[in-house]
Design a protein around this motif. Structure first.
Motif, PDB file in Angstrom:
ATOM      1  N   LEU A  13       0.861  -1.185   0.000  1.00 47.31           N
ATOM      2  CA  LEU A  13       0.000   0.000   0.000  1.00 47.31           C
ATOM      3  C   LEU A  13       0.898   1.237   0.000  1.00 47.31           C
ATOM      4  N   THR A  14       0.385   2.354  -0.434  1.00 45.73           N
ATOM      5  CA  THR A  14       1.140   3.594  -0.359  1.00 45.73           C
ATOM      6  C   THR A  14       1.456   3.922   1.099  1.00 45.73           C
ATOM      7  N   GLY A  15       2.713   4.255   1.358  1.00 51.66           N
ATOM      8  CA  GLY A  15       3.101   4.586   2.724  1.00 51.66           C
ATOM      9  C   GLY A  15       4.488   5.192   2.754  1.00 51.66           C
ATOM     10  N   GLU A  16       4.850   5.718   3.910  1.00 53.70           N
ATOM     11  CA  GLU A  16       6.176   6.308   4.076  1.00 53.70           C
ATOM     12  C   GLU A  16       7.031   5.415   4.969  1.00 53.70           C
ATOM     13  N   VAL A  17       8.319   5.509   4.789  1.00 59.45           N
ATOM     14  CA  VAL A  17       9.241   4.705   5.585  1.00 59.45           C
ATOM     15  C   VAL A  17       9.190   5.185   7.039  1.00 59.45           C
ATOM     16  N   HIS A  18       8.702   4.318   7.908  1.00 58.58           N
ATOM     17  CA  HIS A  18       8.741   4.617   9.341  1.00 58.58           C
ATOM     18  C   HIS A  18      10.135   4.362   9.885  1.00 58.58           C
ATOM     19  N   SER A  19      10.743   3.233   9.471  1.00 57.43           N
ATOM     20  CA  SER A  19      12.045   2.847   9.988  1.00 57.43           C
ATOM     21  C   SER A  19      12.604   1.696   9.170  1.00 57.43           C
ATOM     22  N   TYR A  20      13.889   1.449   9.353  1.00 52.63           N
ATOM     23  CA  TYR A  20      14.550   0.318   8.702  1.00 52.63           C
ATOM     24  C   TYR A  20      15.748  -0.070   9.559  1.00 52.63           C
ATOM     25  N   LYS A  21      16.205  -1.303   9.389  1.00 57.00           N
ATOM     26  CA  LYS A  21      17.292  -1.792  10.228  1.00 57.00           C
ATOM     27  C   LYS A  21      17.801  -3.109   9.670  1.00 57.00           C
ATOM     28  N   ASN A  22      19.070  -3.382   9.884  1.00 59.46           N
ATOM     29  CA  ASN A  22      19.613  -4.700   9.572  1.00 59.46           C
ATOM     30  C   ASN A  22      19.653  -5.501  10.874  1.00 59.46           C
ATOM     31  N   ASN A  23      18.683  -6.389  11.046  1.00 59.51           N
ATOM     32  CA  ASN A  23      18.566  -7.204  12.259  1.00 59.51           C
ATOM     33  C   ASN A  23      19.431  -8.453  12.083  1.00 59.51           C
ATOM     34  N   LYS A  24      20.634  -8.424  12.614  1.00 57.89           N
ATOM     35  CA  LYS A  24      21.675  -9.381  12.254  1.00 57.89           C
ATOM     36  C   LYS A  24      21.735 -10.636  13.114  1.00 57.89           C
ATOM     37  N   ASN A  25      20.862 -10.781  14.117  1.00 58.37           N
ATOM     38  CA  ASN A  25      20.887 -12.004  14.911  1.00 58.37           C
ATOM     39  C   ASN A  25      20.657 -13.225  14.015  1.00 58.37           C
ATOM     40  N   LYS A  41       4.711   3.034   7.139  1.00 57.95           N
ATOM     41  CA  LYS A  41       3.569   3.569   7.885  1.00 57.95           C
ATOM     42  C   LYS A  41       2.479   3.953   6.901  1.00 57.95           C
ATOM     43  N   HIS A  42       1.270   3.499   7.149  1.00 53.25           N
ATOM     44  CA  HIS A  42       0.135   3.763   6.261  1.00 53.25           C
ATOM     45  C   HIS A  42      -0.952   4.521   7.011  1.00 53.25           C
ATOM     46  N   SER A  43      -1.609   5.418   6.322  1.00 57.57           N
ATOM     47  CA  SER A  43      -2.756   6.133   6.880  1.00 57.57           C
ATOM     48  C   SER A  43      -3.888   6.078   5.865  1.00 57.57           C
ATOM     49  N   ILE A  44      -4.951   5.369   6.229  1.00 55.87           N
ATOM     50  CA  ILE A  44      -6.110   5.196   5.348  1.00 55.87           C
ATOM     51  C   ILE A  44      -7.369   5.406   6.177  1.00 55.87           C
ATOM     52  N   ALA A  45      -8.264   6.256   5.690  1.00 49.01           N
ATOM     53  CA  ALA A  45      -9.545   6.499   6.368  1.00 49.01           C
ATOM     54  C   ALA A  45      -9.326   6.816   7.856  1.00 49.01           C
ATOM     55  N   GLU A  46      -8.347   7.678   8.095  1.00 47.66           N
ATOM     56  CA  GLU A  46      -8.019   8.143   9.449  1.00 47.66           C
ATOM     57  C   GLU A  46      -7.515   7.025  10.369  1.00 47.66           C
ATOM     58  N   LYS A  47      -7.112   5.909   9.787  1.00 49.25           N
ATOM     59  CA  LYS A  47      -6.510   4.823  10.562  1.00 49.25           C
ATOM     60  C   LYS A  47      -5.033   4.708  10.179  1.00 49.25           C
ATOM     61  N   ALA A  99      21.277  -4.159  -0.078  1.00 49.05           N
ATOM     62  CA  ALA A  99      21.113  -3.015  -0.972  1.00 49.05           C
ATOM     63  C   ALA A  99      19.755  -2.338  -0.782  1.00 49.05           C
ATOM     64  N   SER A 100      18.766  -3.095  -0.287  1.00 47.10           N
ATOM     65  CA  SER A 100      17.413  -2.544  -0.112  1.00 47.10           C
ATOM     66  C   SER A 100      17.368  -1.424   0.914  1.00 47.10           C
ATOM     67  N   ILE A 101      18.321  -1.432   1.859  1.00 41.84           N
ATOM     68  CA  ILE A 101      18.316  -0.393   2.893  1.00 41.84           C
ATOM     69  C   ILE A 101      19.540   0.524   2.801  1.00 41.84           C
ATOM     70  N   ALA A 102      20.288   0.408   1.713  1.00 42.86           N
ATOM     71  CA  ALA A 102      21.548   1.149   1.600  1.00 42.86           C
ATOM     72  C   ALA A 102      21.318   2.650   1.427  1.00 42.86           C
ATOM     73  N   THR A 103      20.262   3.025   0.720  1.00 51.48           N
ATOM     74  CA  THR A 103      20.044   4.452   0.428  1.00 51.48           C
ATOM     75  C   THR A 103      18.689   4.950   0.906  1.00 51.48           C
ATOM     76  N   ILE A 104      17.919   4.109   1.545  1.00 52.25           N
ATOM     77  CA  ILE A 104      16.586   4.481   1.981  1.00 52.25           C
ATOM     78  C   ILE A 104      16.670   5.465   3.150  1.00 52.25           C
ATOM     79  N   LYS A 105      15.630   6.307   3.306  1.00 52.37           N
ATOM     80  CA  LYS A 105      15.600   7.275   4.397  1.00 52.37           C
ATOM     81  C   LYS A 105      14.228   7.256   5.072  1.00 52.37           C
ATOM     82  N   VAL A 106      14.219   7.509   6.359  1.00 52.09           N
ATOM     83  CA  VAL A 106      12.950   7.662   7.073  1.00 52.09           C
ATOM     84  C   VAL A 106      12.162   8.791   6.419  1.00 52.09           C
ATOM     85  N   GLY A 107      10.886   8.544   6.150  1.00 49.15           N
ATOM     86  CA  GLY A 107      10.034   9.541   5.507  1.00 49.15           C
ATOM     87  C   GLY A 107       9.904   9.369   4.015  1.00 49.15           C
TER      88      GLY A 107
END
Length: 228
Positions: free
Chosen positions: A113-125, A136-142, A154-162
């Motif tokens: 769905l259309t949304g903005e990047v809330h956060s990203y991380k390399n969870n290495k465990n 983060k998605h906002s639809i019909a005030e939800k 590479a998927s998180i190499a250049t991404i930014k919050v927002g």
């Protein structure tokens, strides 16, 4: 079906793609990797290469490209990782809270769905998500969130919050075992109603003692994907 699940089911009348939309739904097949599947006991579950061989063989036999499933599936797979394993059985995190889509590494992952990047991380465990993106998605005030785990670095190499991703746009690519938590390549896709204070991470597996909460907070993602 709770109120949140009902809301999600009405977001779209048609299936929403979360991996390469060029792969038609008739090339999807369900798969059971729960503790009840005796075939899973026939190889070394601690070996990601053995898992990949099993998945690829299953897809070939089914003449399919994507194996999907796993919501609320109880799995012994997590016993291989100290990150999940607990001594007390009722505290063992082994009930899966998202849907897995098993297919080739580097397959496109799409914003469901259309949304903005809330956060990203390399969870290495070991046994964790590896590179992960949360939208983060906002639809019909939800407001709610979608989590995409086991991506490529590479998927998180250049991404930014927002950063904004339009529905169906390429969010990233599936990672190989060397970066994705040591699994056969797949996407872990999860819907989260309340993310609390998590950043780039959220439990994708629950203990039986916590399942009632997580089942309400993380409904079946298939209400959006409509694969079956």
């Amino acid at each position: 079906m709770n109120v949140f699940s009902q809301f999600l089911s009405q977001v779209s009348a048609i299936p929403l793609a979360v991996i390469d939309a060029a792969i038609p739904l008739n090339f999807y097949v369900s798969i059971d990797i729960s503790e009840n599947n005796s075939a899973v006991l026939d190889f070394n579950i601690a070996d990601s290469g053995a898992w990949e061989k099993y998945i690829n063989s299953y897809l070939s036999l089914q003449n399919s490209q994507v194996a999907h499933g796993g919501y609320l599936e109880k799995r012994n797979l997590y016993d291989r990782s100290a990150y999940f394993k607990n001594v007390a059985e009722h505290n063992k995190r082994n009930i899966h809270l998202g849907i897995d889509l098993w297919c080739a590494a580097n397959t496109k992952v799409l914003a469901v769905l259309t949304g903005e990047v809330h956060s990203y991380k390399n969870n290495k465990n070991h046994g964790d998500y590896g590179p992960t993106i949360i939208l983060k998605h906002s639809i019909a005030e939800k407001t709610f969130y979608s989590l995409y785990g086991h991506l490529s670095e590479a998927s998180i190499a250049t991404i930014k919050v927002g950063d904004l991703f339009v529905q169906g746009s390429v969010l990233g690519f599936l990672g190989e075992a060397s970066v994705n938590g040591d699994y056969a390549p797949h996407l872990h896709f999860q819907i989260i109603k309340d993310l609390a204070d998590y950043f780039g991470d959220y439990p994708g597996v629950s203990a039986s003692s916590d399942l009632e909460f997580y089942q309400q907070n993380c409904p079946d993602p298939n209400v959006l994907l409509k694969i079956r």
